[in-house]
Design a protein around this motif. Sequence first.
Motif, PDB file in Angstrom:
ATOM      1  N   UNK A 289       0.844  -1.196   0.000  1.00 13.69           N
ATOM      2  CA  UNK A 289       0.000   0.000   0.000  1.00 13.69           C
ATOM      3  C   UNK A 289       0.883   1.253   0.000  1.00 13.69           C
ATOM      4  N   UNK A 290       0.617   2.163  -0.948  1.00 12.48           N
ATOM      5  CA  UNK A 290       1.473   3.346  -1.104  1.00 12.48           C
ATOM      6  C   UNK A 290       1.092   4.490  -0.163  1.00 12.48           C
ATOM      7  N   UNK A 291      -0.140   4.487   0.353  1.00 15.05           N
ATOM      8  CA  UNK A 291      -0.597   5.589   1.210  1.00 15.05           C
ATOM      9  C   UNK A 291      -0.067   5.390   2.630  1.00 15.05           C
ATOM     10  N   UNK A 292       0.674   6.390   3.171  1.00  7.68           N
ATOM     11  CA  UNK A 292       1.194   6.263   4.539  1.00  7.68           C
ATOM     12  C   UNK A 292       0.056   6.177   5.560  1.00  7.68           C
ATOM     13  N   UNK A 293       0.337   5.514   6.691  1.00  6.74           N
ATOM     14  CA  UNK A 293      -0.670   5.354   7.746  1.00  6.74           C
ATOM     15  C   UNK A 293      -0.266   6.192   8.948  1.00  6.74           C
ATOM     16  N   UNK A 294      -1.241   6.917   9.510  1.00 10.73           N
ATOM     17  CA  UNK A 294      -0.981   7.742  10.692  1.00 10.73           C
ATOM     18  C   UNK A 294      -1.084   6.871  11.936  1.00 10.73           C
ATOM     19  N   UNK A 295      -0.090   6.973  12.817  1.00 11.53           N
ATOM     20  CA  UNK A 295      -0.093   6.192  14.063  1.00 11.53           C
ATOM     21  C   UNK A 295       0.083   7.119  15.250  1.00 11.53           C
ATOM     22  N   UNK A 296      -0.436   6.671  16.403  1.00  5.10           N
ATOM     23  CA  UNK A 296      -0.359   7.495  17.625  1.00  5.10           C
ATOM     24  C   UNK A 296      -0.117   6.599  18.835  1.00  5.10           C
ATOM     25  N   UNK A 297      -0.037   7.228  20.003  1.00  3.06           N
ATOM     26  CA  UNK A 297       0.237   6.508  21.252  1.00  3.06           C
ATOM     27  C   UNK A 297      -0.800   5.402  21.467  1.00  3.06           C
ATOM     28  N   UNK A 298      -0.311   4.224  21.856  1.00  3.97           N
ATOM     29  CA  UNK A 298      -1.185   3.092  22.130  1.00  3.97           C
ATOM     30  C   UNK A 298      -1.341   2.140  20.965  1.00  3.97           C
ATOM     31  N   UNK A 299      -0.949   2.570  19.751  1.00  7.41           N
ATOM     32  CA  UNK A 299      -1.103   1.708  18.578  1.00  7.41           C
ATOM     33  C   UNK A 299       0.105   0.791  18.416  1.00  7.41           C
ATOM     34  N   UNK A 300      -0.147  -0.361  17.777  1.00  4.09           N
ATOM     35  CA  UNK A 300       0.919  -1.334  17.503  1.00  4.09           C
ATOM     36  C   UNK A 300       1.515  -1.037  16.129  1.00  4.09           C
ATOM     37  N   UNK A 301       2.845  -1.009  16.045  1.00  8.60           N
ATOM     38  CA  UNK A 301       3.536  -0.848  14.764  1.00  8.60           C
ATOM     39  C   UNK A 301       4.391  -2.088  14.516  1.00  8.60           C
ATOM     40  N   UNK A 302       4.641  -2.371  13.240  1.00 11.30           N
ATOM     41  CA  UNK A 302       5.311  -3.621  12.880  1.00 11.30           C
ATOM     42  C   UNK A 302       6.696  -3.377  12.302  1.00 11.30           C
ATOM     43  N   UNK A 303       7.587  -4.305  12.591  1.00 12.17           N
ATOM     44  CA  UNK A 303       8.958  -4.227  12.080  1.00 12.17           C
ATOM     45  C   UNK A 303       8.955  -4.237  10.560  1.00 12.17           C
ATOM     46  N   UNK A 304       9.867  -3.453   9.964  1.00 10.11           N
ATOM     47  CA  UNK A 304       9.983  -3.407   8.511  1.00 10.11           C
ATOM     48  C   UNK A 304       9.296  -2.214   7.896  1.00 10.11           C
ATOM     49  N   UNK A 305       8.368  -1.567   8.642  1.00 10.50           N
ATOM     50  CA  UNK A 305       7.744  -0.342   8.149  1.00 10.50           C
ATOM     51  C   UNK A 305       8.691   0.828   8.416  1.00 10.50           C
ATOM     52  N   UNK A 306       8.487   1.949   7.708  1.00  9.79           N
ATOM     53  CA  UNK A 306       9.413   3.085   7.803  1.00  9.79           C
ATOM     54  C   UNK A 306       8.725   4.269   8.474  1.00  9.79           C
ATOM     55  N   UNK A 307       9.357   4.787   9.514  1.00  9.48           N
ATOM     56  CA  UNK A 307       8.852   5.967  10.209  1.00  9.48           C
ATOM     57  C   UNK A 307       9.166   7.205   9.363  1.00  9.48           C
ATOM     58  N   UNK A 308       8.137   7.974   8.987  1.00  7.96           N
ATOM     59  CA  UNK A 308       8.354   9.057   8.035  1.00  7.96           C
ATOM     60  C   UNK A 308       8.511  10.442   8.661  1.00  7.96           C
ATOM     61  N   UNK A 309       7.794  10.714   9.758  1.00 10.46           N
ATOM     62  CA  UNK A 309       7.794  12.110  10.225  1.00 10.46           C
ATOM     63  C   UNK A 309       8.274  12.287  11.665  1.00 10.46           C
ATOM     64  N   UNK A 310       7.467  11.864  12.659  1.00 12.76           N
ATOM     65  CA  UNK A 310       7.825  12.147  14.047  1.00 12.76           C
ATOM     66  C   UNK A 310       8.734  11.118  14.680  1.00 12.76           C
ATOM     67  N   UNK A 311       9.291  11.484  15.859  1.00 11.11           N
ATOM     68  CA  UNK A 311      10.104  10.545  16.642  1.00 11.11           C
ATOM     69  C   UNK A 311       9.157   9.663  17.462  1.00 11.11           C
TER      70      UNK A 311
END
Length: 710
Positions: free
Chosen positions: A267-289
């Motif tokens: 999927x080409x559209x970036x996904x917005x994530x916030x505190x409490x959400x699960x993120x997966x290895x291999x994805x790329x963090x684009x904006x915030x720390x």
Amino acid sequence: MTQTPSLKTQQMQVGGMDCGSCAAKIEAGVQKIPGISETSVSFATGRLSVTYDPKQVSDREIHDRVISLGYTVISPESHGEANDRGHNHGSGDFNLKEELLPVLGVVVLLVLGIIFEKPLHDTPYSIGEYAAFIPAYLISGWTVLKAAGRNILRGQVFDENFLMTIATLGALAIHQLPEAVAVMLFFRVGELFQEYSVGRSRRSIKSLLEIRPDTANLKVNGTVKEVSPETINVGDIILVKPGEKIPLDGEILEGNSQIDTSALTGESVPRTVKVGEIVLAGTINQSGVLTIRVTKRFGESSIAKILDLVENATSKKAETEKFITQFARYYTPVVVFLSLAVALLPPLFVPGATHTEWVYRALILLVISCPCGLVISIPLGYFGGIGGAAKRGILVKGSAFLDTLTAVKTVVFDKTGTLTKGVFKVARIVTKNDFSESELLKIAAKAESHSNHPVAQSIREAYGQPIDDADVTDYEEIAGHGIRAKVNNQVVLAGNDRLLKRENIDHDNGNVEGTVVHLAVDGRYAGYILIADEIKDDAIKAIQNLKSLGIEQTIMLTGDNRIVAKSIAERLGLDSYMAELLPEGKVEAIEKLLSRSGKNKVAFVGDGINDAPVIARADVGMAMGGLGSDAAIETADVVIMTDAPSKVAEAIQVAKKTRQIVVQNIVLAMAIKGLFIALGAIGIATLWEAVFADVGVALLAIFNATRVLK
């Protein structure tokens, strides 16, 4: 294949495979060892997978057998081991420019030999033509001659090296020196391009595997240090800066950002994530720390499982691949004996036939009949199909499942989390017998406090207050019905219509669109809570796409009530639905569909968490949104790494394209080879044309196979 507990599976990277038939030789050679249950070699990846009984055979014996067959085993201990077959094709380190230098030298010698052949032939200096042709022959054909000689000594007579050696030595014997050199030269050029094409396919798969993170920023006592992801434990805190890969699965503690999931999901559209959400290895963090608490060790993370799946997918071979391997094993000896008959019989029975003429025709038959094009291009086509699907966020566990997907005519969907979002919200609270709404919600939240079901989570979210575990005792989940628990010493039942009927409690039917949770306290009906779910955005399109691909039946299975099931089925345009099913009822439904399907195949698409038995039973089990689900990755034949149902049609499309290319290659190779065999037999085709046809067929088939990667 269900693996017996006593059996062990070992994988080895094999070097020195310079043709597809090498894979067949290794398979046959290793399979002969007592205690070997199953062997599979992928020429495309250079990987050997062996299932064996460790009580009868050791890793070392398997390793030694591969070495004795003339190949190398590339492992951390022996990665630098020399390859006595010339080039380490299995390692993927192939330099086309370096390989072309001796080829250019042979071309120069061949041209000089042809130019001076006639002037020198009738002079005392006729040896000059040999001075050009023999070195050219040895330079271009040395690896082939050496491989043929070694294989003969090991009892492996009939292969493409043997065919080329006999054909060219025969040409030398009848004084067809230019043709002998040309056969070796073009065979070598064909091999170079084959190796280059296979290398490209390997690099394409390798690029998928580059999503593997190399380092992680571990926070320890307020400081950050760079470490390997493999060294990090569950509960450790890591920091991910903008532009970095997320190295491990985890929960966000601080920060919000957009993440690029394209490497995993397509999927080409970036996904917005916030505190409490699960993120997966291999994805790329684009904006915030992001500050993340690790929830899985690297070896247990989704990325590790995905890497393993992609690398090992070629071990489960399609029937076409197995057939081609067997075909090549018997085909080459038949061609050799047929050529021998062509060389020897006509001069005995046909008036005026000469030995030289019919030996020449026999040599043409040997050259044109080389099975390289088929042996390489068929596995390469499937390999490309698996790689192409992975680029789209679809993991196929083997080429066998690609073939099965092409025969699917019935697609069965689970409802919750597959066709619907599975994000439940409390829509309405209906009370009975003097219970208030707040009281009913409180009782329901406490009764559901230990459940992981999305419905239970939505009730707890609506309640929104902490729950004291001491308030809830004797908790019991009743499969397919609901929950029984003691809440503040009151017996509470929370579940579906079947649960209350089973307990003989009078209640409202709750015939409304949505999931209904009925509640009873101490045998008295207290009311029900209506939970709403939403259909996924692309669910309607997914069903339409399946219809356009020729899928005859689309069916939905659900444990929900009939009114909800009917409403969703009608909105999506499904052919039929089955509602109010217990988990075992879904398996029974699939069994009935399978018994009626005949040669057509049935695919089941579920969320991979509670549908494992049905996924396992279907002809093709597909796990939807299974990226973070261990059950999905373990059980399913196809793992769709997003929540998009439209990927089901895409997976079938990739499978059909792969199958089409494989069939094209078989027909192309057989037709052209058949034509030139006929032309050679009647004396029209020459050795030059035969070798052009052989190399051309192989290259066309290989280039065609690589199209499926796109």
